[in-house]
Design a protein around this motif. Sequence first.
Motif, mmCIF file in Angstrom:
data_model
loop_
_atom_site.group_PDB
_atom_site.id
_atom_site.type_symbol
_atom_site.label_atom_id
_atom_site.label_comp_id
_atom_site.label_asym_id
_atom_site.label_seq_id
_atom_site.Cartn_x
_atom_site.Cartn_y
_atom_site.Cartn_z
ATOM 1 N N TRP A 78 0.830 -1.205 0.000
ATOM 2 C CA TRP A 78 0.000 0.000 0.000
ATOM 3 C C TRP A 78 0.861 1.250 0.000
ATOM 4 C CZ3 TRP A 78 0.794 3.424 3.895
ATOM 5 C CH2 TRP A 78 1.442 2.934 5.029
ATOM 6 N N CYS A 79 0.236 2.338 -0.420
ATOM 7 C CA CYS A 79 0.908 3.643 -0.332
ATOM 8 C C CYS A 79 -0.142 4.749 -0.294
ATOM 9 C CB CYS A 79 1.878 3.852 -1.483
ATOM 10 S SG CYS A 79 1.123 3.860 -3.099
ATOM 11 N N HIS A 80 0.255 5.853 0.302
ATOM 12 C CA HIS A 80 -0.487 7.106 0.230
ATOM 13 C C HIS A 80 0.298 7.988 -0.726
ATOM 14 C CE1 HIS A 80 -2.224 5.918 4.221
ATOM 15 N NE2 HIS A 80 -3.302 6.279 3.546
ATOM 16 N N GLU A 81 -0.395 8.548 -1.703
ATOM 17 C CA GLU A 81 0.248 9.384 -2.709
ATOM 18 C C GLU A 81 -0.416 10.758 -2.720
ATOM 19 O OE1 GLU A 81 1.487 5.785 -5.716
ATOM 20 O OE2 GLU A 81 -0.381 6.852 -6.120
ATOM 21 N N LYS A 82 0.423 11.785 -2.849
ATOM 22 C CA LYS A 82 -0.072 13.163 -2.812
ATOM 23 C C LYS A 82 0.111 13.808 -4.177
ATOM 24 C CE LYS A 82 0.440 17.467 -0.213
ATOM 25 N NZ LYS A 82 1.158 18.091 0.916
ATOM 26 N N LEU A 83 -0.983 14.322 -4.713
ATOM 27 C CA LEU A 83 -0.946 15.036 -5.977
ATOM 28 C C LEU A 83 -0.216 16.359 -5.770
ATOM 29 C CD1 LEU A 83 -1.943 15.106 -8.940
ATOM 30 C CD2 LEU A 83 -4.016 16.229 -8.091
ATOM 31 N N GLN A 84 0.865 16.567 -6.498
ATOM 32 C CA GLN A 84 1.654 17.796 -6.378
ATOM 33 C C GLN A 84 1.262 18.828 -7.433
ATOM 34 O OE1 GLN A 84 3.481 18.535 -3.884
ATOM 35 N NE2 GLN A 84 3.521 16.513 -2.958
ATOM 36 N N ALA A 85 0.931 18.339 -8.635
ATOM 37 C CA ALA A 85 0.569 19.254 -9.726
ATOM 38 C C ALA A 85 -0.335 18.528 -10.697
ATOM 39 C CB ALA A 85 1.826 19.742 -10.450
ATOM 40 N N MET A 86 -1.290 19.274 -11.252
ATOM 41 C CA MET A 86 -2.134 18.749 -12.311
ATOM 42 C C MET A 86 -2.291 19.846 -13.340
ATOM 43 S SD MET A 86 -5.863 16.897 -12.323
ATOM 44 C CE MET A 86 -5.274 15.481 -11.440
ATOM 45 N N ASP A 87 -1.913 19.540 -14.588
ATOM 46 C CA ASP A 87 -1.952 20.517 -15.670
ATOM 47 C C ASP A 87 -2.829 19.980 -16.803
ATOM 48 O OD1 ASP A 87 -1.513 22.231 -17.793
ATOM 49 O OD2 ASP A 87 0.664 22.060 -17.748
ATOM 50 N N PRO A 88 -4.107 20.377 -16.835
ATOM 51 C CA PRO A 88 -4.992 19.869 -17.882
ATOM 52 C C PRO A 88 -4.628 20.375 -19.279
ATOM 53 C CG PRO A 88 -6.171 21.363 -16.407
ATOM 54 C CD PRO A 88 -4.790 21.217 -15.872
#
Length: 167
Positions: A78-88
């Motif tokens: 398992w892991c917890h992942e954090k969204l750092q950037a999203m560029d549509p």
Amino acid sequence: MEEGSNPKWEGKATANLVGSTPEQVWPLLEDFCNLNKYLTTLDTCYHVEGELGKPGLIRYCGATVPSPSGGDEKLTLWCHEKLQAMDPIGRLLTYDVLDNNMGFKSYESTIKLLPIDGDGEPGCLIEWSFVTDPVEGSTQEDLVNYLDSSVRTMALNMGNALKSCTE
């Protein structure tokens, strides 16, 4: 050897998705908390905290695998992942692994979609790159091979999902 003296591992895996443009694939990729729909080695992927589609969002991903001790025992990675950037507009997202039981001390990954010409048919290249500290008990080649298999699986499943929407 002192901690911090090991060089970072860097790598990249890609897969072509002919018949689907980056614009068509992006809505599937930007759905950050549903990766298990396309990466079928995951049992689950869900929202933990933060606003959907926004940097700071945290997801949980889990997969059940055979235990290294053998037999019928299973182990949940398992892991917890954090969204750092999203560029549509650029059709890319970057995330970090926060906490996990897979041996990652630091891991940052970017997945981006690029247009390709698939023999005259529009297409998309899915590129998954990473930078991480070395992972004890693994090799950089193992990680690249895992990502290569994962991105090919994602491309196949995303292509099938988009086809079923148009049929």
